[in-house]
Design a protein around this motif. Structure first.
Motif, short mmCIF file in Angstrom:
data_model
loop_
_atom_site.label_atom_id
_atom_site.label_comp_id
_atom_site.label_asym_id
_atom_site.label_seq_id
_atom_site.Cartn_x
_atom_site.Cartn_y
_atom_site.Cartn_z
N ASN A 39 45.07 36.49 38.24
CA ASN A 39 45.32 37.78 37.58
C ASN A 39 44.40 38.04 36.39
N ARG A 51 41.43 42.55 39.02
CA ARG A 51 42.07 43.10 40.21
C ARG A 51 41.16 44.14 40.84
N ALA A 72 42.64 42.57 34.72
CA ALA A 72 44.05 42.61 35.11
C ALA A 72 44.94 42.07 34.00
#
Length: 916
Positions: A790, A793, A853
């Motif tokens: 993460n 993204r 992200a």
């Protein structure tokens, strides 16, 4: 019209070679990859109605009315089969390329040749297809002969008679001088038709190609090479014994010896599928390749001498058959029947000149014997050379059986492991085939007959040989199961070709062919289970699967459709072919390289060419930039005469327009060093002529012209003369330290002045290695891992500021960090648009396919940091950025620019930060 028909036939054949037809045994529905546009000319996949629910709506193919595309039971389906296309790698060569290759190869071959010498040149196309290169060579050789003969006789053919005289010469050359090989029997038949169409003339006969065009595998076969028996334990490379030289004493032909790579099957999946047979093969290989005993070495020496005697008998028989099956033809400038002097017995220049002066007219056609029928010629070849249904097998048939035997051991079927011969059985079989007399064989084997069970009598063994001591190969194959299997593998499945056996008379008197040319298949030999399973179960191709899912799907498919035999057969072919072509003793010049079929044709052509001959091929550029291709490059450079490199932007071939390929013309015999001409960045063959015709005036044309079209004009400065000096420069710049000049990689240089630029690079004393500790290089974000944790993204949008911009490879080009921008919907590599720098506002940033992200603070924390001072993130600096993908053939291999502060990038880019 005939020439037009030839080109159309060839194009249609090459296009349809990988199409296959079948009748639907039940209702079938067509499926495709999701998100791909449906195209009837692309690879087709079909499933039964009960399997249709496995597929998504996007994977199903629909008619215009919205109904699923259905093929009712009994309907005929004719579509592209992906596996057949993959195996053939066959693309019809455009006529402009064929003509160019033949023109420049004949410029070398015909130097200082008299008309009669031209008439006796031999030409071979080893991956023949529809014989496009043979036809073009026939056309140009005919014109060259007539022009030379008219000049020698000081006599001109009238304009109205020239076309007819040319057709006669073309017929003579086709009937006597051209040879070809192709693995596909349909190709051989089509080649015969196209050659006949090209040479047909009023009152002429149909040329017979029964002993000229052969169906076989040009790359897999035995060679006339041998090893001194005293050197066997050192595993030396076998050395060639050229025809007609006799085999030296105490030598053994390599195709009589065991080899560790025979039936060497190592794939884990295959081992699990057929573990008992694989274990049996492993045990066989261990026993079969144990050190030879003194008696076995003596037996192999005797068998080698018997082989040599059969070879000499075969040469004499083949000469007689070729002479009897060659028809006489009256052509311009020949006072005697031309076929009385075979192509392999060319006259000397002085003989040719003196005979030409007295050959102003040809005798009446009535003085020549009438042509014999093709049916009669077929019968002569069938009965005498191939000795089919004949009690006493010919020397050719016996030798071919032995050579096929050796080749078959490389390709032995896994499910037939129980038929593999022990070494005693192998030597007995060879003795039986080569020596013939069963009493001699029994004596040589000291009375042992390991071929038979203990309860069988010696009389039964004697029945295998004719009462008169004749060897009957057909009878042996009927009585001995493993010999029957070998014949089946050789004649129906792999079609092994042994060049110096198939054309023995030509090698014996001519040393080989004068010109070997063509467009060999461009295909890597590797095992791809998806190709075989995908035809039966499209899910293998249409979707990506995890290893566990793939294993389950494989097991279920093999069991449900009973595909194990076909699966194993496909594996055997791919694995054994790769083993054979990778074996050092078979292709020593390719040691260490990944096997691609076109590479194998190069040393094969050098072998079958005579010492004054040439080879000319169209093939990809792989040999010139492969890091492991030094040995092959050295052998190539010492032979190379011309290297013309093309970029497929004008779609001369129906493949990616970025693909680079080249026309390569080489001598068969190597020189001591390199001396060749190269032209790079060609888009059309006409540019080559323009370069050689150029006076050197005016500026050097670039890649594109002023109208933004690909440049096809030429200039003499485009021609680079490459010798050892230039190769030494390339080695210093492109290869590891210490690389010999003759093994250097070859860059695609657009014009001669660029060599001066490279010399300045090579003289630069400073190197990056001298700045250790003063720079830092990073891939920044790994595209896969950074999404998993993460950090970034996937989202295609315009970034708000440089800190949100994550650069991908297409964003940059040479000196340009704003080269392309992704489209709003970017799902394919082509979904990018080129930017016009003159139109961009000062604050413009291209779209990005990825955005952070996590929070800005966390994003900077995870970024790479430089190792000096306070170790700030790399985004605090301007950075030198390069694409990760390097095109070695480009004149600019490194594609890079300077990227701004704050921007990140994925691993398709590599950036370097400098302390100063």
């Amino acid at each position: 019209y005939a020439q037009l028909g030839i080109n159309q036939l060839g194009a249609v054949y090459e296009s349809l070679l990988s199409f296959s037809g079948f009748f639907a045994e039940t209702d079938l529905y067509e499926v495709k990859k999701a998100k791909e546009r449906y195209d009837e000319l692309e690879t087709a996949y079909f499933v039964k109605e009960q399997d249709l629910p496995k597929y998504t709506e996007d994977e199903k193919v629909y008619n215009d009315d919205g109904t699923p595309k259905k093929y009712p039971k009994g309907s005929f389906i004719y579509r592209l089969a992906g596996r057949d296309r993959e195996k053939s790698a066959s693309y019809y060569t455009p006529e402009v390329l064929t003509r160019c290759l033949v023109t420049y190869s004949l410029k070398e071959l015909l130097k200082n040749k008299t008309a009669d010498q031209i008439l006796n040149l031999t030409v071979c196309e080893p991956a023949m297809g529809s014989a496009a290169f043979l036809n073009e060579t026939i056309n140009q050789l005919s014109e060259a002969y007539l022009e030379a003969k008219q000049n020698e006789l000081n006599l001109r053919i009238s304009h109205e008679d020239y076309a007819a005289e040319k057709q006669k010469v073309k017929t003579y050359i086709a009937d006597n001088n051209v040879f070809g090989v192709d693995l596909n029997p349909v190709a051989v038949e089509l080649a015969e038709v196209s050659l006949w169409l090209n040479t047909i003339f009023e009152g002429g006969f149909i040329p017979w190609f029964g002993n000229q065009l052969i169906c076989g595998n040009s790359l897999v076969g035995a060679r006339r090479r041998a090893i001194p028996s005293t050197q066997l334990k050192h595993s030396p490379l076998p050395q060639r014994i050229p025809l007609p030289d006799p085999l030296p004493p105490n030598h053994i032909y390599h195709f009589l010896l065991p080899d560790n790579s025979m039936a060497d099957y190592k794939d884990k999946i295959i081992t699990n599928l057929a573990h008992e047979q694989i274990d049996a093969i492993k045990n066989w290989r261990k026993d079969f390749n144990r050190p030879l005993s003194k008696n076995e070495v003596q037996t192999l020496e005797q068998l080698s001498q018997a082989t040599d005697q059969l070879w000499q008998r075969h040469i004499a028989q083949q000469r007689r058959i070729r002479q009897r099956t060659t028809d006489h033809l009256q052509i311009f400038g020949q006072h005697h029947p031309p076929s009385a002097q075979s192509p392999s017995q060319s006259p000397s220049p002085s003989q040719s000149q003196s005979s030409s002066q007295s050959q102003s007219q040809s005798p009446p056609q009535s003085q020549f014997p009438s042509p014999t029928s093709t049916e009669w010629k077929d019968k002569v070849l069938y009965e005498e050379l191939h000795s089919k249904n004949v009690r006493n097998s010919s020397p050719y048939r016996r030798l071919k059986m032995v050579m096929d035997y050796w080749c078959a051991l490389w390709f032995w079927p896994i499910e037939q492991a129980h038929l593999l011969p022990t070494r005693d059985e192998y030597l007995f079989d060879l003795s039986l085939i080569l020596q013939g007399d069963i009493l001699d064989v029994i004596s040589a084997r000291e009375g042992q007959l390991p071929l038979f069970g203990e309860t069988q009598q010696e009389e039964e063994a004697r029945k295998l040989v004719d009462d008169f001591g004749f060897v009957n190969i057909d009878r042996l194959c009927e009585k001995i199961p493993r010999l029957h299997l070998i014949r089946t593998l050789a004649e129906q499945r792999y079609r092994f070709l042994h060049w110096e056996l198939e054309f023995a008379d030509l090698f014996a008197t001519h040393g080989g062919f004068d010109l070997i040319l063509g467009n060999p298949p461009w295909i890597k030999m590797e095992w791809n289970e998806g190709a075989i399973l995908g035809d039966a179960e499209p899910l293998f191709i249409l979707r990506k699967h995890s290893a566990k899912k793939l294993a389950d799907l494989r097991e279920e498919t093999l069991h449900r459709l009973n595909l194990t035999p076909q699966y194993l057969a496909a594996f055997e072919e791919a694995e054994a072919t790769q083993n054979y072509l990778s074996a050092k003793q078979n292709y020593p010049d390719l040691t260490g390289m990944k096997t691609n079929l076109f590479k194998c044709f190069l040393p094969q052509a050098w072998m079958i060419g005579n010492q004054h001959g040439f080879s000319a091929f169209v093939h990809p550029e792989g040999i010139y930039d492969d890091p492991k291709g030094g040995i092959l490059r050295e052998e190539t450079y010492k032979r190379l005469v011309h290297h013309f490199q093309f970029i497929n932007e004008l779609n001369l071939f129906p493949i990616d327009h970025h693909v680079r390929f080249s026309i390569n013309i080489a001598q068969s015999r190597p020189a001591d060093t390199a001396d060749f001409k190269t032209i790079a960045n060609l888009f059309h063959p006409s540019t080559i002529d323009k370069c050689f015709d150029s006076t050197g005036a005016g500026p050097i044309p670039g890649i594109k012209n002023e109208d933004n079209n690909w440049e096809i004009n030429g200039h003499s400065e485009r021609i680079l003369e490459i010798k050892e000096k230039e190769l030494s420069l390339f080695a210093r710049l492109y290869d590891k330290t210490g690389t010999p000049p003759l093994q250097a990689r070859l860059p695609a240089l657009h014009a001669r002045p660029l060599i001066d630029v490279l010399e300045k690079f090579a003289q630069q004393p400073k190197r990056l290695g001298g700045l250790k500790g003063q720079y830092f290089t990073t891939q920044h974000w790994n595209e896969t891992n950074a999404q998993k944790d993460n950090t970034i993204r996937r989202k295609t949008q315009f970034p708000k500021d440089p800190g949100e911009w994550i650069i991908s490879g297409p964003h940059i080009y040479v000196g340009n960090p704003f080269y392309k921008t992704p489209r709003a919907k970017c799902t394919e590599k082509a979904h990018y648009d080129v930017l016009d720098l003159t139109e961009l506002p000062e604050d413009y940033l291209p779209r990005t396919n990825y955005i952070p992200a996590c929070s800005p603070k966390e994003y900077l924390k995870r970024a790479p940091h430089v190792p000096w001072d306070d170790q700030p993130p790399v985004t605090d600096f301007y950075r030198l950025a390069y694409r990760g993908m390097l095109p070695p053939a480009n004149e600019r291999t490194l594609i890079g620019g300077i990227v701004p502060k704050n921007a990140g990038h994925i691993h398709g880019i590599q950036t370097t930060v400098f302390q100063n």
